[in-house]
Enzyme design. Structure first.
Site, PDB file in Angstrom:
ATOM      1  N   GLY A 198     -13.508 -17.577 -23.315  1.00 42.71           N
ATOM      2  CA  GLY A 198     -12.626 -18.588 -22.749  1.00 42.71           C
ATOM      3  C   GLY A 198     -13.356 -19.914 -22.540  1.00 42.71           C
ATOM      4  O   GLY A 198     -14.512 -19.931 -22.120  1.00 42.71           O
TER       5      GLY A 198
ATOM      6  N   MET B 136      -7.258 -20.037 -14.315  1.00 40.53           N
ATOM      7  CA  MET B 136      -7.293 -18.600 -14.006  1.00 40.53           C
ATOM      8  C   MET B 136      -8.747 -18.158 -13.940  1.00 40.53           C
ATOM      9  O   MET B 136      -9.549 -18.518 -14.814  1.00 40.53           O
ATOM     10  CB  MET B 136      -6.614 -17.802 -15.124  1.00 40.53           C
ATOM     11  CG  MET B 136      -5.176 -18.179 -15.342  1.00 40.53           C
ATOM     12  SD  MET B 136      -4.112 -17.207 -14.295  1.00 40.53           S
ATOM     13  CE  MET B 136      -2.540 -17.941 -14.673  1.00 40.53           C
TER      14      MET B 136
ATOM     15  N   ARG C  54     -12.449 -14.936  -9.731  1.00 41.12           N
ATOM     16  CA  ARG C  54     -12.839 -15.339  -8.374  1.00 41.12           C
ATOM     17  C   ARG C  54     -11.649 -15.832  -7.553  1.00 41.12           C
ATOM     18  O   ARG C  54     -11.725 -15.857  -6.332  1.00 41.12           O
ATOM     19  CB  ARG C  54     -13.923 -16.416  -8.439  1.00 41.12           C
ATOM     20  CG  ARG C  54     -15.270 -15.868  -8.864  1.00 41.12           C
ATOM     21  CD  ARG C  54     -16.378 -16.876  -8.669  1.00 41.12           C
ATOM     22  NE  ARG C  54     -17.679 -16.251  -8.661  1.00 41.12           N
ATOM     23  CZ  ARG C  54     -18.368 -15.912  -9.743  1.00 41.12           C
ATOM     24  NH1 ARG C  54     -17.858 -16.177 -10.924  1.00 41.12           N
ATOM     25  NH2 ARG C  54     -19.539 -15.334  -9.653  1.00 41.12           N
TER      26      ARG C  54
ATOM     27  N   LYS D  77     -12.980 -21.888 -20.251  1.00 39.05           N
ATOM     28  CA  LYS D  77     -13.254 -22.175 -18.837  1.00 39.05           C
ATOM     29  C   LYS D  77     -14.761 -22.157 -18.557  1.00 39.05           C
ATOM     30  O   LYS D  77     -15.258 -22.924 -17.765  1.00 39.05           O
ATOM     31  CB  LYS D  77     -12.540 -21.201 -17.908  1.00 39.05           C
ATOM     32  CG  LYS D  77     -12.623 -21.665 -16.478  1.00 39.05           C
ATOM     33  CD  LYS D  77     -12.020 -20.711 -15.506  1.00 39.05           C
ATOM     34  CE  LYS D  77     -12.955 -19.627 -15.101  1.00 39.05           C
ATOM     35  NZ  LYS D  77     -14.088 -20.013 -14.259  1.00 39.05           N
TER      36      LYS D  77
ATOM     37  N   HIS E 195      -7.929 -13.554 -19.567  1.00 40.63           N
ATOM     38  CA  HIS E 195      -8.512 -12.477 -20.379  1.00 40.63           C
ATOM     39  C   HIS E 195      -7.477 -11.931 -21.364  1.00 40.63           C
ATOM     40  O   HIS E 195      -7.783 -11.639 -22.520  1.00 40.63           O
ATOM     41  CB  HIS E 195      -8.963 -11.312 -19.485  1.00 40.63           C
ATOM     42  CG  HIS E 195     -10.063 -11.651 -18.541  1.00 40.63           C
ATOM     43  ND1 HIS E 195      -9.885 -11.714 -17.181  1.00 40.63           N
ATOM     44  CD2 HIS E 195     -11.373 -11.935 -18.764  1.00 40.63           C
ATOM     45  CE1 HIS E 195     -11.036 -12.013 -16.594  1.00 40.63           C
ATOM     46  NE2 HIS E 195     -11.951 -12.167 -17.530  1.00 40.63           N
TER      47      HIS E 195
ATOM     48  N   ILE F 252      -6.443 -20.912 -19.533  1.00 48.08           N
ATOM     49  CA  ILE F 252      -5.071 -20.704 -19.053  1.00 48.08           C
ATOM     50  C   ILE F 252      -5.049 -21.075 -17.567  1.00 48.08           C
ATOM     51  O   ILE F 252      -5.963 -20.719 -16.815  1.00 48.08           O
ATOM     52  CB  ILE F 252      -4.615 -19.252 -19.282  1.00 48.08           C
ATOM     53  CG1 ILE F 252      -4.724 -18.971 -20.774  1.00 48.08           C
ATOM     54  CG2 ILE F 252      -3.205 -19.015 -18.742  1.00 48.08           C
ATOM     55  CD1 ILE F 252      -3.869 -17.909 -21.342  1.00 48.08           C
TER      56      ILE F 252
END
Ligand code: PAF
Length: 309
Positions: free
Chosen positions: A176, A213, A216, A178, A64, A205
């Site tokens: 992100g 990252m 959770r 992710k 974040h 990241i």
């Protein structure tokens, strides 16, 4: 210059500020209602300034903070929202157990140079209640991968992001990588709403082990955190082995790797077209590819992805 302007405006919002760590810098501003945020951002002191939005559900980590850093570089004012959005949780237990670390979040945002934190309540975001008959036409994206295993999830994500985009009206939205499918869904949402906001997708990241990252991760034991790095290893394994032809065998091998590492349930290991997420059964050796994984370890569901070609 901008910081001075923010300092002036800040006087109007004195009650809603959070103290900066450094006494010389402008306080980060905390705003709890849509009306206040909208009024603040459209105030004449900020006219002509570009706004970056970093939407979050809190439990912040370096991923974040990387988004805040990008937003700070690319826009004049960074707004981060912290809101654990009930409508995107298909599993009520997952919602109930979602980590909340507000004090630390504010500390990290402040340190990262975030200008404004929007911290709305559920009734602020959903004044007409959580039920809604409106649906966003996300096409097949809604029912594959995450959509298949978390029915209704992306409708909930769209509801909250739609509201945030309307309140903040950011020039740029930072997400992100992710959450790869979420990025594609929100890109579609921006098109559906016909908004001028530009979506910026920021690389994932990772911990040194390769583990992405994620908020959770806070729920993982130390041992599970070590084992969870197998997700990254399984994706790297596919990257190293995928050649033109049938993709299935590499999925089987990667799945075995995850099971061996201790993952108790694997929702999917998928090799997909990086541009539209359709499954790649036979790779032509040219199409850009992303590997996506969702699996449970220690009762925690993790997702990750890797662009491999
Ligand atoms: O990625 C998240 O944390 C959430 O899905 C988002 C984009 C903040 C919407 O609630």
């Amino acid at each position: 210059m901008l910081k001075n302007e923010l300092a002036k405006v800040h006087k109007l919002h004195r009650k809603a500020t959070y103290n900066r760590l450094s006494p010389n810098s402008t306080p980060m501003i905390l705003i709890k209602t849509a009306a206040d945020l909208n009024q603040y951002l459209t105030g004449k002191q900020l006219t002509g300034k570009t706004i970056g939005l970093v939407p979050t559900m809190g439990a912040l980590h370096k991923g974040h903070l990387g988004l805040i850093e990008y937003s700070n570089k690319k826009t004049n004012i960074t707004v981060a929202s912290i809101f654990v959005n009930p409508t995107q949780f298909n599993d009520p237990n997952d919602y109930a157990r979602y980590p909340v670390t507000l004090e630390n979040d504010l500390f990290l945002l402040e340190k990262a140079g975030c200008d404004i934190v929007f911290l709305p309540s559920v009734t602020e975001m959903y004044p007409n209640g959580l039920n809604s008959s409106h649906t966003y036409d996300l096409g097949y994206l809604e029912n594959i991968l995450e959509g298949k295993y978390r029915p209704g999830h992306f409708q909930g994500v769209c509801r909250v992001v739609d509201t945030l985009l309307r309140i903040v009206q950011p020039n740029q939205l930072f997400l992100g990588q992710k959450d790869y499918q979420q990025c594609m869904v929100i890109k579609k949402l921006i098109q559906l709403l016909d908004l001028p906001t530009r979506l910026e997708i920021i690389p994932t990241i990772r911990e040194e082990s390769g583990l992405a990252m994620s908020s959770r991760n806070m729920r993982l034991s130390d041992q599970d955190k070590i084992s969870a790095a197998a997700i990254y290893q399984s994706m790297v394994f596919i990257r190293e082995h995928l050649t033109q032809g049938l993709a299935k065998n590499w999925i089987i091998e990667a799945t075995a790797l995850l099971t061996h590492a201790g993952f108790e349930k694997i929702d999917y290991v998928s090799i997909a077209d990086a541009d539209n997420l359709t499954e790649i059964v036979t790779w032509d050796g040219k199409t850009s590819v992303v590997v996506l994984v969702a699996a449970f370890i220690g009762g925690v569901r993790l997702i990750d992805n890797l662009r491999i070609a």
